[in-house]
Scaffold this motif. Sequence first.
Motif, mmCIF file in Angstrom:
data_model
loop_
_atom_site.group_PDB
_atom_site.id
_atom_site.type_symbol
_atom_site.label_atom_id
_atom_site.label_comp_id
_atom_site.label_asym_id
_atom_site.label_seq_id
_atom_site.Cartn_x
_atom_site.Cartn_y
_atom_site.Cartn_z
ATOM 1 N N GLN A 20 28.888 23.241 6.995
ATOM 2 C CA GLN A 20 29.946 22.625 7.780
ATOM 3 C C GLN A 20 31.332 23.063 7.297
ATOM 4 O O GLN A 20 31.481 23.632 6.216
ATOM 5 C CB GLN A 20 29.836 21.098 7.697
ATOM 6 C CG GLN A 20 28.442 20.552 8.011
ATOM 7 C CD GLN A 20 27.978 20.835 9.423
ATOM 8 O OE1 GLN A 20 28.785 20.886 10.357
ATOM 9 N NE2 GLN A 20 26.671 21.032 9.600
ATOM 10 N N PHE A 21 32.331 22.767 8.118
ATOM 11 C CA PHE A 21 33.730 23.150 7.934
ATOM 12 C C PHE A 21 33.913 24.632 8.260
ATOM 13 O O PHE A 21 32.964 25.415 8.247
ATOM 14 C CB PHE A 21 34.243 22.872 6.508
ATOM 15 C CG PHE A 21 34.317 21.409 6.155
ATOM 16 C CD1 PHE A 21 35.202 20.557 6.800
ATOM 17 C CD2 PHE A 21 33.510 20.887 5.154
ATOM 18 C CE1 PHE A 21 35.271 19.214 6.467
ATOM 19 C CE2 PHE A 21 33.569 19.547 4.813
ATOM 20 C CZ PHE A 21 34.452 18.706 5.469
ATOM 21 N N SER A 60 30.567 22.788 2.893
ATOM 22 C CA SER A 60 29.646 21.665 2.800
ATOM 23 C C SER A 60 28.310 22.044 3.425
ATOM 24 O O SER A 60 28.253 22.611 4.509
ATOM 25 C CB SER A 60 30.218 20.447 3.530
ATOM 26 O OG SER A 60 29.292 19.379 3.523
ATOM 27 N N LEU A 80 25.737 17.192 6.520
ATOM 28 C CA LEU A 80 26.652 16.339 7.270
ATOM 29 C C LEU A 80 27.109 15.155 6.427
ATOM 30 O O LEU A 80 28.205 14.622 6.630
ATOM 31 C CB LEU A 80 25.968 15.851 8.549
ATOM 32 C CG LEU A 80 25.706 16.932 9.598
ATOM 33 C CD1 LEU A 80 24.826 16.400 10.707
ATOM 34 C CD2 LEU A 80 27.022 17.460 10.168
ATOM 35 N N GLN A 85 29.857 16.369 4.177
ATOM 36 C CA GLN A 85 31.023 16.613 5.029
ATOM 37 C C GLN A 85 31.774 15.311 5.264
ATOM 38 O O GLN A 85 33.010 15.261 5.161
ATOM 39 C CB GLN A 85 30.594 17.208 6.366
ATOM 40 C CG GLN A 85 31.767 17.445 7.320
ATOM 41 C CD GLN A 85 31.325 17.735 8.742
ATOM 42 O OE1 GLN A 85 30.409 17.092 9.243
ATOM 43 N NE2 GLN A 85 31.971 18.695 9.373
#
Length: 608
Positions: A370-371, A376, A379, A382
């Motif tokens: 993520q990002f 990350s 979830l 994150q």
Amino acid sequence: MRKIAFIGFFILLISGYCFFSCKQANQHPEKAIAQTLIAQIDSFSTSKNKLLAAAESNTATEQQLQQLFLNLRLSYKKFEWAAEYFDPAGSRFVNGPPVQEIEMVSGQIFEPAGLQVIEGFLFPKYDTTQKKELIRQITMLQTGCDRYKSHFANVDILDWQVFDATKLEMFRILSLGISGFDNPLTLKSSQESEASIESLKVALAYYEDDEGAKNLTAELDGAADYLKHHTNFNEFDRAAFITQYGNPITTDITTLEKRLNIKESTYNRLLNMDAKTMFEKGAFNNNAFNTNLYDSDQTPGLIAKRKALGRVLFADPILSGTSTRSCQSCHDPSKAFTDGLVKNTVLGDPHKLVRRNTPTLINAAYQPAQFYDLRSHTLETQAAAVIGNRDEMHGSMKTAAQRLWQNKSYRQLFSDAFPKKNRAEIDTLEVMSAIGTYVRSLVALNSRFDEYMQGNKAAMNQQELNGFNLFMGKGRCGTCHYMPLFNGSFPPQYIVIESEVIGVPETNSAVHAVIDTDMGRYNILKTPAFKHAFKITTVRNAALTAPYMHNGVFTTLEQVVDFYNKGGGTGLGYKVDNQTLSTDKLNLTPKECNEVVAFIKTLNSKMN
């Protein structure tokens, strides 16, 4: 387009062989398949030696070298289905991308190697200054040959693996092969995909003593024949090939395996093992990247309660340090879980902007990281990072958990969602789990494009179909935004996600254009190749999630397509030394650009 990717993914080869009755004389097809693979690898080695001898000589012409290379590529495609399945890490050095790669967990850096690197030396013209490196690259291919032969000579191939691997190869052909992903300079996609399909026919023919298998052979013949007679890369009708040949073939591979009662040893991946096509409902596993401690109890009742709790937390500003901003403040459900802004404001300072544009959370569950900088891997982490970011929510999970415990309603919701004896507090991991469970539910693969691929021919008009074929062909969009998720999750397993250096400008101005100063993944990894590298985001719902890029510099899809059409940042006139996006202009006409945009609009989905 070229990739900087995490290559440390693996196939979990779990033994679990189930012998089944086979009417044909050969009672052990997997043994014969292994012998066939070894013979094909020997043929690849022979082709490699011919190219090596020509490269070392001073008499071989450019045309001769190029033809020998094309022969070598075709010989690799004949066993690619097995090489990529049984030795994906080793295959990176045989047919990997021609860019530096980094293993995301260990941080180990891998230099480019293999057929794609060699292609760059020989096409469109033979670069004689690279002769020494060309010879070195060709020589290194023998290491791959030795690894493959050792594996297939000493490790049993199980029947379920044959079916799993051949279906994945067909998915690879549909998502990568016909897009020109690994032959961007020769664009021999039809010829190489035909060779791959012929190899699938050889492997699956050992299970042919069945009416359904004979039908499958006929379908593979039909697909190969179509590829043989449609070799123009830009004019190739990918929509027709996928729906008329690709989907029926993968469906029948799945059906045949079940009819023969071949027992699978399942392993976790994003694209479900039992998916008949990449486009059917439920083809992708929402929980593939769920490593959450609290989700070990996967009873539907508890998951539903955690999702409901997560939805409430997502909308509650109690999680922020000032109790004035919620997750939903920036990820608005009515705006496809974005905020519609170039960049949102810093918490407590309406005159200052946060660092990056707000991405959609729809289908975030289908991303293994993520990002924009991929920092990350879940979830849950994150959510914790956003809550703890002083510019975004300026809070902490510990403080938030304490506040929630003081709320009688929340105490009950957490007790219901995470039953435990003698509860005396709310655990921070429970807060993260609830939010992660909710975000993981925000998946939607029900666009008009999906309907078309599922058989509804009225779901897309001709302009949109033209746009899809351009997206996957001349426009080269599909070599980064991989079908059918159309993000950077790499097919056919879709268990790693890639980043790209495209040279995003600081402003949308043709005058004195300069690259945006955000260094992207370099800030996390400090590897020069990652300077200005950002996650390849999803194109799904893009018509609903403007503005675009990590800095929100483009306000329309037309501007985005124009940027790529010009060759990215380099095409705008400034230097991007490590640009992984091809710097060549795409030469899309205004009509073709409009068709690509029309296709992208068919990717809008509705949340259930």
